[in-house]
Design a protein around this motif. Structure first.
Motif, PDB file in Angstrom:
ATOM      1  N   ALA A  28     -38.102   8.687 -23.510  1.00 36.07           N
ATOM      2  CA  ALA A  28     -37.625   7.635 -22.589  1.00 36.07           C
ATOM      3  C   ALA A  28     -38.462   6.413 -23.019  1.00 36.07           C
ATOM      4  N   ALA A  31     -42.747   2.716 -19.286  1.00 32.24           N
ATOM      5  CA  ALA A  31     -42.630   1.815 -18.097  1.00 32.24           C
ATOM      6  C   ALA A  31     -42.816   0.580 -18.060  1.00 32.24           C
ATOM      7  N   THR A  43     -34.770   3.558 -10.548  1.00 28.84           N
ATOM      8  CA  THR A  43     -33.918   4.388 -11.748  1.00 28.84           C
ATOM      9  C   THR A  43     -34.768   4.414 -12.980  1.00 28.84           C
ATOM     10  N   THR A  44     -35.667   3.615 -13.120  1.00 31.04           N
ATOM     11  CA  THR A  44     -36.588   3.352 -14.454  1.00 31.04           C
ATOM     12  C   THR A  44     -37.880   3.605 -14.227  1.00 31.04           C
ATOM     13  N   SER A  45     -38.605   3.887 -14.932  1.00 35.52           N
ATOM     14  CA  SER A  45     -40.185   3.974 -14.815  1.00 35.52           C
ATOM     15  C   SER A  45     -40.570   2.719 -14.548  1.00 35.52           C
ATOM     16  N   SER A  64     -33.610   8.567 -10.073  1.00 33.80           N
ATOM     17  CA  SER A  64     -33.332   9.269 -11.521  1.00 33.80           C
ATOM     18  C   SER A  64     -34.391  10.213 -11.912  1.00 33.80           C
ATOM     19  N   ILE A  67     -38.475   9.670 -14.333  1.00 29.95           N
ATOM     20  CA  ILE A  67     -39.263   8.618 -14.380  1.00 29.95           C
ATOM     21  C   ILE A  67     -40.806   8.616 -13.804  1.00 29.95           C
ATOM     22  N   THR A  68     -41.431   7.519 -13.953  1.00 29.69           N
ATOM     23  CA  THR A  68     -42.679   7.475 -13.557  1.00 29.69           C
ATOM     24  C   THR A  68     -42.921   6.374 -12.602  1.00 29.69           C
ATOM     25  N   VAL A  93     -40.129  13.959 -11.761  1.00 33.06           N
ATOM     26  CA  VAL A  93     -40.721  12.541 -11.438  1.00 33.06           C
ATOM     27  C   VAL A  93     -42.206  12.471 -11.066  1.00 33.06           C
TER      28      VAL A  93
END
Length: 424
Positions: A28, A31, A43-45, A64, A67-68, A93
């Motif tokens: 991925a 972040a 929906t994204t880090s 999502s 993710i972080t 997550v």
């Protein structure tokens, strides 16, 4: 296959991102800094670049898998409504704080809430403060949730709640302080591990299991609770409670009620407003290697059957070291019950034939009352030692069984023993 990726244009690669290519899943994207707003679905880090203050509902909503969210030393702040960070079923997550300054989630109904279907979540290194119902609630999460290394303080009710069938969660190395309700509450949730948490100043009990079986409570410390330090109740069966410590709690160190098959091993429970360990309608419990000195009482059984009470230190209490009331088929073996404010070991209540309690190999010395006293029948005494008590060494009503080997000397009653034969 990795060598072929070098021939792809950078624009094509950026469009595909971290999707699976020709059977290979790429990592991925890292972040990234992102401006966020209250109630936003993430929906994204992301790494927070600013605090979100006075959120009227939720702070952030996870949208999502995988993710972080890194608070990066910033604060999610509410007005007493909604959830600081809400996850409604997305897996793997991580909620964290990568900065050296506190990343806070405060003044919501819930600080973090992981709802049914969530799996593999991590909640770590956050400061959860001043929320209403719970700092962290794990509600029906599927498996492998980790809540670790957080500061969870001053919730209006609970610190951490596991409920709704949550299983295989790990609650480890958190500091929970000054929460007004139960600091860790596990309800109808099996097979979780609670380990190394530091719990102080709870407005209710420190750690409670209700209707929850197969959990492990390991090396937690509980102090200054307004109720018991640890309480297992209402069908909390087959749990392991080992290596925990408690000091200066208003009620018992450890209470088990209406539950079966628990193991209470090597806990150090002191300074309680009630006994160190209390079994109330608790059956088939193993109580071994605990130190319950310096409480109001040591080990106390009421209406509790088929328990093993072995090799505990139940000394220096203000009451009885070990007491059994209306309890049968218990084995009380090789315990120390010395220097108590009342009696060393006290058994009261008739037992049907062949269902009495067995007192074997215990010491009951220097107590302020009798060393061992057994009223009613039919119980068995063998190989116990009672010396320098202010009353009898051993006093047993008619109808009990003298299995031999009991010893007594230096007690306040010149005859030393009544109802059994004692040697010096």
């Amino acid at each position: 296959m990795i060598r072929h990726f070098k021939t792809l244009s950078s624009g094509w690669f950026a469009t595909v991102g971290a999707t699976a290519l020709f059977g290979v899943t790429l990592p991925a994207a890292p972040a990234h800094a992102a401006p966020l707003s209250c109630g936003q679905t993430v929906t994204t880090s992301v790494v927070l670049q600013a605090s979100l203050l006075n959120c009227p509902g939720d702070g952030l909503v996870i949208g999502s898998h995988g993710i972080t969210v890194d608070l990066n030393g910033h604060t999610l702040d509410g007005i007493g409504l909604g959830v600081g960070i809400r996850n409604d079923g997305f897996d793997a997550v991580t909620l964290t704080n990568g900065a050296t300054t506190q990343g806070r989630v405060q003044e919501f109904d819930y600080g973090v809430r992981l709802n049914p279907g969530t799996s593999g979540a991590v909640v770590e290194k956050l400061a959860l403060q001043g929320n209403e119902f719970s700092g962290v609630e794990v509600n029906g999460a599927d498996t492998n949730t980790q809540v670790r290394n957080n500061l969870i303080e001053r919730q209006a009710q609970r610190g951490v709640t596991l409920t709704g069938g949550t299983r295989n969660a790990v609650i480890v190395n958190n500091t929970l302080t000054s929460n007004r309700g139960v600091s860790v509450f596990v309800e109808n949730s099996p097979d979780n591990r609670l380990e190394g948490n530091r719990i102080t100043g709870s407005g209710d009990a420190g750690l409670v299991l209700t209707g929850s079986s197969g959990n492990s409570l390991l090396t937690n410390s509980v102090g200054g609770s307004s109720d018991a330090a640890i309480r297992l109740q209402l069908g909390s069966n087959n749990n392991l409670v080992q290596g925990n410590t408690s000091t200066q709690n208003a009620d018992a160190g450890l209470t088990v009620s209406d539950s079966t098959g628990n193991r209470l091993l090597s806990n150090d429970l002191r300074g309680s407003g009630d006994s160190g360990i209390v079994l109330q309608s608790a059956h088939s419990t193993t109580v071994t290697g605990n130190d319950v000195s310096r409480n109001t009482g040591g080990v106390e059984l009421r209406f509790s059957n088929n328990n093993l009470i072995r090799s505990n230190i139940a000394s220096d209490t203000t009451g009885d070291g070990i007491s059994l009331a209306q309890s049968i088929n218990n084995d009380v073996e090789f315990n120390q019950a010395d220097r108590n404010g009342s009696r060393g070991i006290y058994v009261v209540g008739d037992a049907p034939a062949a269902s009495g309690n067995a007192l074997v190999g215990n010491t009951a010395n220097a107590n302020n009352g009798d060393g061992i006293i057994v009223s009613k029948s039919v119980h068995t005494l063998q190989g116990n030692t009672a010396r320098t008590n202010k009353g009898w060494g051993v006093s047993v009503d008619p109808g009990n069984v003298d299995a031999g080997g009991n010893r007594a000397s230096g007690n306040g009653q010149a005859a030393q023993c009544k109802g059994v034969v004692c040697t010096p």
